[in-house]
Write an enzyme that holds these catalytic residues in place. Structure first.
Site, PDB file in Angstrom:
ATOM      1  N   PRO A 148     -62.866  98.420 -13.172  1.00  0.00           N
ATOM      2  CA  PRO A 148     -63.014  99.688 -13.306  1.00  0.00           C
ATOM      3  C   PRO A 148     -61.754 100.501 -14.104  1.00  0.00           C
ATOM      4  O   PRO A 148     -60.540 100.330 -13.856  1.00  0.00           O
ATOM      5  CB  PRO A 148     -63.277 100.547 -12.111  1.00  0.00           C
ATOM      6  CG  PRO A 148     -62.794  99.526 -11.346  1.00  0.00           C
ATOM      7  CD  PRO A 148     -63.002  98.233 -11.605  1.00  0.00           C
ATOM      8  N   ASN A 149     -62.368 101.369 -15.101  1.00  0.00           N
ATOM      9  CA  ASN A 149     -61.352 102.224 -15.965  1.00  0.00           C
ATOM     10  C   ASN A 149     -60.329 101.553 -16.721  1.00  0.00           C
ATOM     11  O   ASN A 149     -59.770 102.095 -17.598  1.00  0.00           O
ATOM     12  CB  ASN A 149     -60.349 103.093 -14.979  1.00  0.00           C
ATOM     13  CG  ASN A 149     -61.111 103.905 -14.249  1.00  0.00           C
ATOM     14  OD1 ASN A 149     -62.121 104.954 -14.483  1.00  0.00           O
ATOM     15  ND2 ASN A 149     -61.146 104.001 -12.815  1.00  0.00           N
TER      16      ASN A 149
ATOM     17  N   ARG B 248     -55.480 106.231 -20.286  1.00  0.00           N
ATOM     18  CA  ARG B 248     -55.435 106.669 -18.981  1.00  0.00           C
ATOM     19  C   ARG B 248     -53.984 106.467 -18.458  1.00  0.00           C
ATOM     20  O   ARG B 248     -53.476 105.379 -18.556  1.00  0.00           O
ATOM     21  CB  ARG B 248     -56.458 106.028 -18.179  1.00  0.00           C
ATOM     22  CG  ARG B 248     -56.166 106.399 -16.802  1.00  0.00           C
ATOM     23  CD  ARG B 248     -57.378 105.780 -15.994  1.00  0.00           C
ATOM     24  NE  ARG B 248     -57.163 105.852 -14.581  1.00  0.00           N
ATOM     25  CZ  ARG B 248     -56.708 104.448 -13.810  1.00  0.00           C
ATOM     26  NH1 ARG B 248     -56.712 103.294 -14.504  1.00  0.00           N
ATOM     27  NH2 ARG B 248     -56.703 104.726 -12.474  1.00  0.00           N
TER      28      ARG B 248
ATOM     29  N   TYR C  34     -49.790 102.324 -17.457  1.00  0.00           N
ATOM     30  CA  TYR C  34     -50.494 101.173 -17.896  1.00  0.00           C
ATOM     31  C   TYR C  34     -50.176 100.752 -19.310  1.00  0.00           C
ATOM     32  O   TYR C  34     -50.751 100.005 -19.830  1.00  0.00           O
ATOM     33  CB  TYR C  34     -51.922 101.437 -17.787  1.00  0.00           C
ATOM     34  CG  TYR C  34     -52.419 101.601 -16.345  1.00  0.00           C
ATOM     35  CD1 TYR C  34     -52.131 100.882 -15.103  1.00  0.00           C
ATOM     36  CD2 TYR C  34     -52.879 102.836 -15.894  1.00  0.00           C
ATOM     37  CE1 TYR C  34     -52.588 100.835 -14.111  1.00  0.00           C
ATOM     38  CE2 TYR C  34     -53.288 103.194 -14.670  1.00  0.00           C
ATOM     39  CZ  TYR C  34     -53.045 101.992 -13.754  1.00  0.00           C
ATOM     40  OH  TYR C  34     -53.315 102.487 -12.422  1.00  0.00           O
TER      41      TYR C  34
ATOM     42  N   ASN D  74     -58.456  91.088 -13.576  1.00  0.00           N
ATOM     43  CA  ASN D  74     -57.801  92.461 -13.103  1.00  0.00           C
ATOM     44  C   ASN D  74     -58.812  93.050 -12.621  1.00  0.00           C
ATOM     45  O   ASN D  74     -59.695  93.637 -13.215  1.00  0.00           O
ATOM     46  CB  ASN D  74     -57.135  93.073 -14.359  1.00  0.00           C
ATOM     47  CG  ASN D  74     -56.354  94.290 -13.814  1.00  0.00           C
ATOM     48  OD1 ASN D  74     -56.582  94.780 -12.946  1.00  0.00           O
ATOM     49  ND2 ASN D  74     -55.552  94.740 -14.980  1.00  0.00           N
TER      50      ASN D  74
ATOM     51  N   ALA E  57     -59.061  98.940  -9.329  1.00  0.00           N
ATOM     52  CA  ALA E  57     -59.137  99.723  -8.121  1.00  0.00           C
ATOM     53  C   ALA E  57     -60.067  98.679  -7.101  1.00  0.00           C
ATOM     54  O   ALA E  57     -59.644  98.827  -5.920  1.00  0.00           O
ATOM     55  CB  ALA E  57     -59.986 100.812  -8.146  1.00  0.00           C
TER      56      ALA E  57
ATOM     57  N   GLU F  51     -55.037  86.253 -10.626  1.00  0.00           N
ATOM     58  CA  GLU F  51     -55.078  87.970 -10.602  1.00  0.00           C
ATOM     59  C   GLU F  51     -54.187  88.497 -11.243  1.00  0.00           C
ATOM     60  O   GLU F  51     -52.889  88.089 -11.064  1.00  0.00           O
ATOM     61  CB  GLU F  51     -55.083  88.054  -9.029  1.00  0.00           C
ATOM     62  CG  GLU F  51     -54.986  89.453  -8.582  1.00  0.00           C
ATOM     63  CD  GLU F  51     -54.802  89.912  -7.184  1.00  0.00           C
ATOM     64  OE1 GLU F  51     -54.742  91.244  -6.839  1.00  0.00           O
ATOM     65  OE2 GLU F  51     -54.865  89.105  -6.308  1.00  0.00           O
TER      66      GLU F  51
ATOM     67  N   HIS G 221     -52.371  91.943 -12.825  1.00  0.00           N
ATOM     68  CA  HIS G 221     -52.309  93.552 -12.898  1.00  0.00           C
ATOM     69  C   HIS G 221     -51.367  93.937 -13.849  1.00  0.00           C
ATOM     70  O   HIS G 221     -50.096  93.401 -13.922  1.00  0.00           O
ATOM     71  CB  HIS G 221     -51.812  94.134 -11.437  1.00  0.00           C
ATOM     72  CG  HIS G 221     -52.977  93.698 -10.396  1.00  0.00           C
ATOM     73  ND1 HIS G 221     -54.181  94.382 -10.266  1.00  0.00           N
ATOM     74  CD2 HIS G 221     -52.891  92.622  -9.386  1.00  0.00           C
ATOM     75  CE1 HIS G 221     -54.783  93.815  -9.131  1.00  0.00           C
ATOM     76  NE2 HIS G 221     -54.134  92.846  -8.760  1.00  0.00           N
TER      77      HIS G 221
ATOM     78  N   ARG H  43     -46.398 100.776  -5.801  1.00  0.00           N
ATOM     79  CA  ARG H  43     -47.099 102.164  -5.757  1.00  0.00           C
ATOM     80  C   ARG H  43     -47.602 102.339  -4.475  1.00  0.00           C
ATOM     81  O   ARG H  43     -46.743 102.288  -3.574  1.00  0.00           O
ATOM     82  CB  ARG H  43     -48.299 101.595  -6.799  1.00  0.00           C
ATOM     83  CG  ARG H  43     -47.865 101.367  -8.169  1.00  0.00           C
ATOM     84  CD  ARG H  43     -48.654 101.323  -9.047  1.00  0.00           C
ATOM     85  NE  ARG H  43     -49.415 102.453  -9.399  1.00  0.00           N
ATOM     86  CZ  ARG H  43     -50.621 102.520  -9.924  1.00  0.00           C
ATOM     87  NH1 ARG H  43     -51.172 101.194 -10.339  1.00  0.00           N
ATOM     88  NH2 ARG H  43     -51.272 103.865 -10.057  1.00  0.00           N
TER      89      ARG H  43
END
Length: 147
Positions: free
Chosen positions: A13-14, A21, A26, A75, A78, A99, A101, A108
């Site tokens: 998502p996103n 964003r 990012y 990726n 969330a 995985e 990111h 974070r």
């Protein structure tokens, strides 16, 4: 498994808003830029590059990868921190899972420190921005070719 390696690169998502964003976290590269980076790093492999904001769609693609892919890069965004459904789907795979990111979740907010996805991942790349995808493609190809 196909003769020509097939790498599924799934984005959660996103990530369709990548470049717009929170660029301070990012970066300014778009998802199309990331796809091109993966394709350029593929070294003869075929890249199946997808993005969805919907958990069930990602589960469907992971299940598809069981028969179609040589390795999977994900990726989960969330969903990293919330999705037992993704974990369960990933656990059905017998191929390498990387995985990936853009940011470093461990640096974070506390809620980002736990990854369900990591429980099923062969390896994790985090905090290197879009370069992490290139490294994930190369790592997946190395895992495939050394198996």
């Amino acid at each position: 498994m196909p003769e020509t390696p097939v790498l599924y690169v799934l984005n959660g998502p996103n990530l369709n808003l990548l470049g717009e964003r929170e660029p301070e976290i990012y970066g300014r590269d778009t998802l199309a830029d990331v796809q091109k980076l993966c394709e350029n790093a593929a070294d003869g492999a075929r890249i199946v590059f997808r993005q969805s904001n919907h958990e069930g769609q990602l589960v469907d693609w992971i299940q598809e990868a069981r028969k179609e892919a040589s390795a999977l890069i994900i990726n989960p965004a969330a969903y990293t921190h919330t999705s037992v459904a993704l974990l369960d789907a990933l656990k059905t795979l017998s191929i390498p899972v990387i995985e990936c990111h853009l940011s470093n979740p461990a640096a974070r907010e506390a809620f980002r420190h736990h990854s369900y996805v990591s429980l099923a991942a062969t390896g994790v790349i985090a905090g290197l921005g879009v370069q992490g995808y290139e490294l994930a493609v190369k790592a997946a190809l190395n895992l495939i070719r050394s198996a």
